[in-house]
Design a protein around this motif. Structure first.
Motif, PDB file in Angstrom:
ATOM      1  N   CYS A  47     -62.707 -20.504  30.985  1.00  0.00           N
ATOM      2  CA  CYS A  47     -64.122 -20.145  30.843  1.00  0.00           C
ATOM      3  C   CYS A  47     -64.244 -18.748  30.232  1.00  0.00           C
ATOM      4  CB  CYS A  47     -64.817 -20.169  32.201  1.00  0.00           C
ATOM      5  SG  CYS A  47     -64.963 -21.833  32.899  1.00  0.00           S
ATOM      6  N   ASN A  48     -65.398 -18.463  29.686  1.00  0.00           N
ATOM      7  CA  ASN A  48     -65.632 -17.173  29.047  1.00  0.00           C
ATOM      8  C   ASN A  48     -66.907 -16.557  29.628  1.00  0.00           C
ATOM      9  OD1 ASN A  48     -65.213 -15.066  27.339  1.00  0.00           O
ATOM     10  ND2 ASN A  48     -65.926 -16.097  25.495  1.00  0.00           N
ATOM     11  N   PHE A  49     -66.758 -15.373  30.272  1.00  0.00           N
ATOM     12  CA  PHE A  49     -67.896 -14.668  30.854  1.00  0.00           C
ATOM     13  C   PHE A  49     -68.145 -13.387  30.072  1.00  0.00           C
ATOM     14  CE2 PHE A  49     -66.027 -17.178  34.231  1.00  0.00           C
ATOM     15  CZ  PHE A  49     -67.123 -17.722  34.893  1.00  0.00           C
ATOM     16  N   VAL A  50     -69.320 -13.273  29.468  1.00  0.00           N
ATOM     17  CA  VAL A  50     -69.668 -12.088  28.679  1.00  0.00           C
ATOM     18  C   VAL A  50     -70.974 -11.511  29.216  1.00  0.00           C
ATOM     19  CG1 VAL A  50     -70.228 -11.186  26.383  1.00  0.00           C
ATOM     20  CG2 VAL A  50     -68.542 -13.022  26.616  1.00  0.00           C
ATOM     21  N   ASP A  51     -70.961 -10.203  29.562  1.00  0.00           N
ATOM     22  CA  ASP A  51     -72.174  -9.515  30.012  1.00  0.00           C
ATOM     23  C   ASP A  51     -72.862 -10.268  31.159  1.00  0.00           C
ATOM     24  OD1 ASP A  51     -73.995  -7.445  29.967  1.00  0.00           O
ATOM     25  OD2 ASP A  51     -75.295  -8.406  28.479  1.00  0.00           O
ATOM     26  N   CYS A  52     -72.056 -10.687  32.145  1.00  0.00           N
ATOM     27  CA  CYS A  52     -72.589 -11.435  33.287  1.00  0.00           C
ATOM     28  C   CYS A  52     -72.575 -10.580  34.548  1.00  0.00           C
ATOM     29  CB  CYS A  52     -71.763 -12.698  33.535  1.00  0.00           C
ATOM     30  SG  CYS A  52     -71.951 -13.953  32.239  1.00  0.00           S
ATOM     31  N   GLU A  53     -73.394 -10.975  35.525  1.00  0.00           N
ATOM     32  CA  GLU A  53     -73.450 -10.253  36.787  1.00  0.00           C
ATOM     33  C   GLU A  53     -73.437 -11.249  37.938  1.00  0.00           C
ATOM     34  OE1 GLU A  53     -75.725  -6.291  38.434  1.00  0.00           O
ATOM     35  OE2 GLU A  53     -76.762  -7.565  36.995  1.00  0.00           O
ATOM     36  N   PHE A  54     -72.580 -10.959  38.931  1.00  0.00           N
ATOM     37  CA  PHE A  54     -72.520 -11.747  40.159  1.00  0.00           C
ATOM     38  C   PHE A  54     -73.064 -10.870  41.285  1.00  0.00           C
ATOM     39  CE2 PHE A  54     -69.392 -13.644  37.399  1.00  0.00           C
ATOM     40  CZ  PHE A  54     -69.372 -14.997  37.728  1.00  0.00           C
ATOM     41  N   ILE A  55     -74.130 -11.307  41.941  1.00  0.00           N
ATOM     42  CA  ILE A  55     -74.766 -10.508  42.998  1.00  0.00           C
ATOM     43  C   ILE A  55     -74.777 -11.321  44.294  1.00  0.00           C
ATOM     44  CG2 ILE A  55     -76.859  -9.286  43.707  1.00  0.00           C
ATOM     45  CD1 ILE A  55     -77.631  -9.284  40.668  1.00  0.00           C
ATOM     46  N   GLY A  56     -74.133 -10.774  45.336  1.00  0.00           N
ATOM     47  CA  GLY A  56     -74.130 -11.443  46.636  1.00  0.00           C
ATOM     48  C   GLY A  56     -73.471 -12.801  46.617  1.00  0.00           C
TER      49      GLY A  56
END
Length: 198
Positions: free
Chosen positions: A47-56
């Motif tokens: 998978c490719n994650f670009v400019d992502c945010e994981f909150i809680g």
């Protein structure tokens, strides 16, 4: 939402969903925010994650099989038992593509990685393997580093201000220009085999 339905997600907000135990394969996430999602035991495969945010989010025991990260931030999340060496890191990095704030990263491995400017701010980071890595100019402020292993690790310029419970052998690691809180820095003397008297 079923993440197997399509391969590309752009600027989506994904909130409160359970993806635990599934395999998410060959997906592209760009500018996405994941909030209060459960990814425990999930496999991210290519998978490719670009400019992502994981909150809680809960990402405990996630398998990162050849996935890529660029400008990804984890806040108030649980990331226990992750082998970060399985990520497909870019050959040329000017700064760390991942950052952690107020998260739990216990029992994880960063063995042999070069992640300059890594941010581990105000985290609980117990029993992490940092051996043979280069984390120069990183930010480990306010982080609890109980049981972390440092050996042949480049910690030049790392900010350990208000970090606690680290055990760093000054002979086996590079700590030039690193910052330490005065009272906690006494821990660095443990490798000298000397006795401190009040």
């Amino acid at each position: 939402m079923n993440l197997e339905d399509k391969n590309e997600y752009w600027s989506e907000k994904i909130n409160g969903l359970d993806f635990s135990g599934i395999e998410i394969s060959s997906n592209e996430f760009d500018g996405c925010t994941f909030e209060k999602c459960n990814f425990s035991e999930t496999t991210f495969k290519r998978c490719n994650f670009v400019d992502c945010e994981f909150i809680g989010c809960n990402l405990s025991n996630v398998k990162m099989e050849y996935s890529k990260f660029a400008d990804v931030c984890f806040r108030d999340s649980k990331l226990i038992g992750i082998n970060w060496t399985k990520v497909s890191w870019p050959r040329l990095m000017f700064s760390s593509p991942i950052k952690f704030y107020k998260s739990i990263l216990n029992d994880s491995s960063f063995y042999g990685l070069s992640l300059h400017d890594l941010v581990l701010e105000d985290c609980k980071a117990h029993n992490i393997d940092f051996r043979d890595g280069d984390f120069s100019n990183s930010n480990f402020t306010y982080t609890d580093l109980t049981g972390c292993v440092f050996a042949n690790t480049n910690l030049s310029g790392v900010d350990f201000s208000e970090a606690t419970d680290y055990d760093i052998d000054i002979y086996r690691n590079t700590i030039k220009k690193a910052k330490f809180t005065r009272f906690e820095a006494v821990r660095l003397l443990d490798s000298l085999e000397i006795e401190l008297v009040d």
